[in-house]
Structure formats: structure tokens, C-alpha cells
Design an enzyme around this catalytic site. Structure first.
Site, PDB file in Angstrom:
ATOM      1  N   HIS A  45       0.819  -1.214   0.000  1.00 20.48           N
ATOM      2  CA  HIS A  45       0.000   0.000   0.000  1.00 20.48           C
ATOM      3  C   HIS A  45       0.855   1.268   0.000  1.00 20.48           C
ATOM      4  O   HIS A  45       2.066   1.243   0.235  1.00 20.48           O
ATOM      5  CB  HIS A  45      -0.939   0.007   1.202  1.00 20.48           C
ATOM      6  CG  HIS A  45      -0.221   0.058   2.529  1.00 20.48           C
ATOM      7  ND1 HIS A  45       0.300   1.218   3.047  1.00 20.48           N
ATOM      8  CD2 HIS A  45       0.055  -0.920   3.435  1.00 20.48           C
ATOM      9  CE1 HIS A  45       0.860   0.973   4.220  1.00 20.48           C
ATOM     10  NE2 HIS A  45       0.742  -0.326   4.479  1.00 20.48           N
TER      11      HIS A  45
ATOM     12  N   SER B  24       1.566   3.987  -5.283  1.00 21.01           N
ATOM     13  CA  SER B  24       2.121   5.235  -4.757  1.00 21.01           C
ATOM     14  C   SER B  24       3.448   4.959  -4.043  1.00 21.01           C
ATOM     15  O   SER B  24       4.386   4.454  -4.646  1.00 21.01           O
ATOM     16  CB  SER B  24       1.091   5.894  -3.832  1.00 21.01           C
ATOM     17  OG  SER B  24       1.428   7.240  -3.570  1.00 21.01           O
TER      18      SER B  24
END
Length: 307
Positions: A66, A134
Site C-alpha cells: 500500500h 504510490s
């Protein structure tokens, strides 16, 4: 009439419970999502940190990392399309999600790469397809550079780590003011976060938004320090490496307001063995905004790896 009254009573009771105990309601809701995706919650200790993670499916190992402020459940809805084909592992990075927080520790890319490596070694995983969104994409690239023999392929979802990606209005605003939608100071900031990160956000129950918002508010001091450290001590990938031999699926949403989709060109130069997918009308979190399509694109890419 009796049935209607009973249904209304049940719905009212559930609403009252969700308002009264949003944390418990959130655990139940996430539990249902995880079960639907074939994921089980587990935990693994490494030096100084406890790493909760979700795991499900069989076959080749697909690890999903993540981004900043995110957690393991960022990939849960998408995972239902992946667990029939892969052994999917979704860890919380130290400092995020439900993982250990240590204010005295460092959380730079190299630190998280070493912790991710220790985590996978503890699980006995020797080779992976490594995906990241990201900041997680930045970590995935650094991991492939540090441990190339362990990474069969990369899946980069709106990945950070290049000067072009970081040339965005959000990061310029942060450098000028110290303010970012990724850093939450109040519950009102949850709505700002959703608007900034997603062009097509899915439905989030109010109890889940309150629970995640409360965690982010508590994390605000630590995450401010981590964000500042990362912004000041994160050498760009193109300044450290020339090219990677690792095959890479490069994915960008055209409406990304956190990072700059123009970074796809730099990533293509870094990864000559690449496939690039540009998702129209999607923001910074493709796996949440379009989980089925994002997964399908990956499955088509993965089939080419064995050709």
C-alpha cells in the site's frame, strides 16, 4: 406489514450499533470484504515490528504494498479477482495500518525495503510478483533493485519515486505549506482525502470513514514526520539506477491528483520490458476505483510472463 416493520427495526438497530460502535462495525464490514475475497488475517513478527497481513489463494506469490497513509485493505476488494489465480499477500507496512508504530524508528524507502524483505523471508517466500501503489510502488522498485533475483515482475499502480511523478500540485503545495490531503487532522479531512485520491470513489460506510479517520488523526504527528523525512531523503529512482531487467506493468489513472501521470514516460525508460496502461477517468487508487478492470489488466499481463 409485520415483515416491513421487522426489516425496519433490524435496519434501525444496525444503524444505531454502527453509530455507537463504529470500530466494531468496521471490523465486521472489513471481515466480510476479506471473506468474499478469500483472504484471512494473519500476523508476522520481525525485528521490532508486528506486521499484520492478509493472505489468500494459491499459486505464484503476489505481494501488494500500500501507499502512504494506506493499509493492507486498500487491495481487498480487488483481491477477489486475484486469489483464484495467485497466492495474494497484503501486508501493513510498519508505521501504517495495524502494524507497529515506533516513533524512534526511521521509515525511509530503504528501511521499509529491508523490513519487507525480512517479512517475506519469515514467511519463507523466495520469489514474488511485487505490486505497489504510490509509495508502495516506490518501495517495490527499490526492492527489485536490492533483491532482483526475488522479483519476477513489478506491478506499479500510480507509483511514486521519479522526479516526474513528484512534479504534482499536491507535492508542490506540501513543500510550500507543509499541508497535504494525506495528513489528516480532523474527521472533516476524510472527505478531502477521498476527493484528492479518487476520481471515482466507491461507497464507504460512514462508520468505516469515522474509524479510519480516527486512526489517521492519532497518526498525524508520526505521519507528518515520516512524510517530511521521505520528501527530504528519497533519492529519485532515475538518479540511482539506469534500467531494470524486471518486467513491469505500469498503470496510471489520468485523473491522479496526488502524483503526475506523466511519470509513465520515465518509468518506461527505467523498465524497457514494460506494458503501460492508462486508465481514463481514474485517480490515484485504481484498485479501489476500478478493482475488476485493474485486476483484469494485471491478469492479462501476468499471462505474458510465462510465454
Amino acid at each position: 406489514m409485520t415483515l416491513l416493520f421487522t426489516l425496519l427495526l433490524i435496519a434501525t438497530c444496525l444503524w444505531v450499533f454502527a453509530e455507537w460502535k463504529p470500530d466494531i462495525a468496521s471490523r465486521w464490514g472489513l471481515g466480510l470484504e476479506r471473506k468474499r475475497s478469500g483472504l484471512v488475517l494473519k500476523s508476522q513478527a520481525i525485528a521490532g515490528f508486528e506486521i499484520p497481513y492478509l493472505e489468500g489463494g494459491q499459486g505464484e506469490v503476489l505481494v501488494l504494498v500500500h501507499g502512504f497513509g494506506g493499509d493492507k485493505d486498500n487491495f481487498t476488494r480487488m483481491a477477489r479477482f486475484l486469489t483464484p489465480h495467485f497466492r495474494v499477500i497484503q501486508p501493513d507496512l510498519p508505521g501504517f495500518g495495524d502494524a507497529t508504530r515506533d516513533p524512534a524508528a526511521r521509515y525511509r524507502m530503504s528501511d521499509q525495503v529491508e523490513r519487507l524483505h525480512a517479512f517475506l523471508q519469515a514467511l519463507g517466500v523466495q520469489q514474488v510478483i511485487l505490486g505497489g501503489n504510490s509509495m508502495g510502488g516506490f518501495i517495490a522498485c527499490e526492492y527489485a533493485a536490492r533483491f532482483p533475483e526475488q522479483v519476477k515482475a513489478l506491478w506499479l499502480l500510480d507509483a511514486a519515486g521519479t522526479a516526474a511523478a513528484h512534479d504534482s500540485p499536491m507535492l508542490r503545495h506540501y513543500l510550500a505549506t507543509g499541508d497535504s490531503p494525506l495528513l489528516l487532522r480532523s474527521q472533516a479531512d476524510v472527505a478531502k482525502l477521498i476527493r484528492a485520491t479518487m476520481a471515482r470513489p466507491p461507497y464507504f460506510p460512514g462508520f468505516l470513514k469515522r474509524t479510519l479517520g480516527a486512526r489517521a488523526i492519532v497518526d498525524y504527528p508520526l505521519h507528518c514526520a515520516i512524510f517530511k523525512d521521505l520528501s527530504q531523503h528519497s533519492p529519485m529512482l532515475e538518479t540511482q539506477h539506469t534500467t531494470w531487467p524486471t518486467p513491469a506493468l505500469i498503470v496510471w489513472g489520468t485523473e491522479d491528483a496526488i502524483l503526475n501521470p506523466a511519470a509513465a514516460r520515465t518509468q518506461e525508460q527505467l523498465f524497457p520490458r514494460h506494458k503501460t496502461i492508462v486508465m481514463q477517468g481514474i485517480g490515484h487508487l485504481p484498485m479501489l476505483e476500478a478493482p475488476a478492470q485493474t485486476a483484469q489488466d494485471f491478469l492479462e499481463f501476468a499471462r505474458t510472463l510465462s510465454v
